[in-house]
Scaffold this active site. Structure first.
Site, PDB file in Angstrom:
ATOM      1  N   GLU A   1      57.687  47.286  -9.542  1.00 43.05           N
ATOM      2  CA  GLU A   1      57.390  47.923 -10.823  1.00 43.05           C
ATOM      3  C   GLU A   1      56.030  48.612 -10.841  1.00 43.05           C
ATOM      4  O   GLU A   1      55.742  49.408 -11.743  1.00 43.05           O
ATOM      5  CB  GLU A   1      57.430  46.878 -11.946  1.00 43.05           C
ATOM      6  CG  GLU A   1      58.806  46.301 -12.231  1.00 43.05           C
ATOM      7  CD  GLU A   1      59.741  47.305 -12.895  1.00 43.05           C
ATOM      8  OE1 GLU A   1      59.274  48.387 -13.293  1.00 43.05           O
ATOM      9  OE2 GLU A   1      60.944  47.011 -13.004  1.00 43.05           O
TER      10      GLU A   1
ATOM     11  N   GLU B   1      63.827  29.857   4.173  1.00 48.42           N
ATOM     12  CA  GLU B   1      62.604  29.361   3.554  1.00 48.42           C
ATOM     13  C   GLU B   1      61.874  28.353   4.428  1.00 48.42           C
ATOM     14  O   GLU B   1      60.686  28.083   4.221  1.00 48.42           O
ATOM     15  CB  GLU B   1      62.900  28.735   2.198  1.00 48.42           C
ATOM     16  CG  GLU B   1      63.638  27.410   2.248  1.00 48.42           C
ATOM     17  CD  GLU B   1      63.679  26.740   0.869  1.00 48.42           C
ATOM     18  OE1 GLU B   1      63.390  25.534   0.819  1.00 48.42           O
ATOM     19  OE2 GLU B   1      63.998  27.416  -0.119  1.00 48.42           O
TER      20      GLU B   1
END
Length: 302
Positions: free
Chosen positions: A85, A116
């Site tokens: 963004e 992960e």
């Protein structure tokens, strides 16, 4: 691993919710809404740590450094969301704010099993960016123990970069590994261990602060106006026109002319109108002020 999970607030079981699946939809919605309302209080308790981290981020980025988010699963996706963004909102280079997720781009939309847990992958992902001491790495992990996030912070710190560890459990390995530890303890989730809920909301709130306040400090806004907006579509072009109008009070025709003369650049257009200078002069003043519109306006007045 089971012993670790048993000690984490984000993994705690809530026996009082054992029959939640039997409740009416509205009752469940009311409960979740009430739970979400507690998140802002948990974030508020960590505002001093958040502010200190932001000052560090701002100082590094003012020197040309980058802001890098690193996480797995929901945490990684939130970092990527915040990073993506920044270019349209603040006209940053896509390489200036970067989101890394364990498992790579595929993991944004699909779970990548075991990603992960790969500490080596975190180091490789950061090495591909050629980190410097001017960069900042923010590790994000609700549990505060995710190997990918912890390894990213440790590796970045060893390379001299500033590090931030954002988690939702106290005494986390992630916070301990970072220069700035931010532990927003939101408590047990409505669904046991589903940290995309309150923990995810808390992480999003903190990331909003990190990127937005940093950009404000870097001169990417004028007051609360997004003057570094990139007008890449019709909606954003209309918003750019409105921002120039709000900042200057000029008539629509004058705003349109200023935007046309300055190739759609909002800051330049505002400076042209408020300081009564031409487009080349506005560009020079902003360059001398390192993009800070207020400083450019002060220089023009002087």
């Amino acid at each position: 691993m089971r012993e670790q999970l048993a000690t984490m607030t984000t993994e705690a079981y809530r026996p009082e919710l054992a029959d939640i699946d039997r409740l009416p939809t509205l009752d469940i919605a009311r409960f979740m809404n009430a739970e979400d309302a507690t998140v802002t209080t948990a974030v508020a308790a960590r505002l001093p740590e958040i502010a200190a981290a932001i000052d560090g981020v701002t100082a590094r980025m003012a020197r040309g450094g980058r802001l890098v988010y690193a996480g797995a699963g929901t945490a990684g996706r939130l970092g990527i969301l915040d990073a993506s963004e920044c270019p349209p909102t603040f006209n940053t280079d896509p390489a200036q704010v970067v989101g890394l997720i364990a498992g790579g781009p595929t993991a944004v939309v699909s779970a990548v099993e075991g990603a992960e847990d790969r500490e080596d992958a975190a180091r490789e992902d950061l090495d591909a960016l050629a980190l410097t001491a001017d960069d900042v790495v923010v590790g994000i992990s609700a549990s505060g123990r995710t190997p990918y996030a912890v390894a990213a912070v440790r590796h970045a710190r060893a390379l001299g970069a500033l590090t931030v560890g954002l988690s939702c459990n106290e005494d986390s390995a992630l916070a301990a590994a970072a220069d700035h530890g931010i532990e927003v303890v939101v408590g047990p989730e409505t669904l046991t261990g589903s940290t995309r809920l309150k923990a995810g909301t808390a992480q999003k709130l903190v990331l909003n602060m990190i990127s937005t306040i940093t950009m404000i400090k870097l001169g990417k806004t004028y007051g609360n106006l997004m003057v570094d907006l990139r007008a890449s579509n019709e909606k954003l072009k209309a918003r750019a026109h409105r921002i120039v109008s709000l900042a200057t009070g000029a008539r629509d025709e004058s705003v349109g002319t200023a935007l046309a003369d300055n190739d759609g650049e909002v800051k330049n257009s505002i400076l042209t109108l408020l300081a009564s200078v031409d487009a080349p002069t506005a560009a020079r003043l902003l360059q001398d002020a390192h993009g800070h519109l207020r400083k450019a306006l002060e220089a023009a007045a002087a």
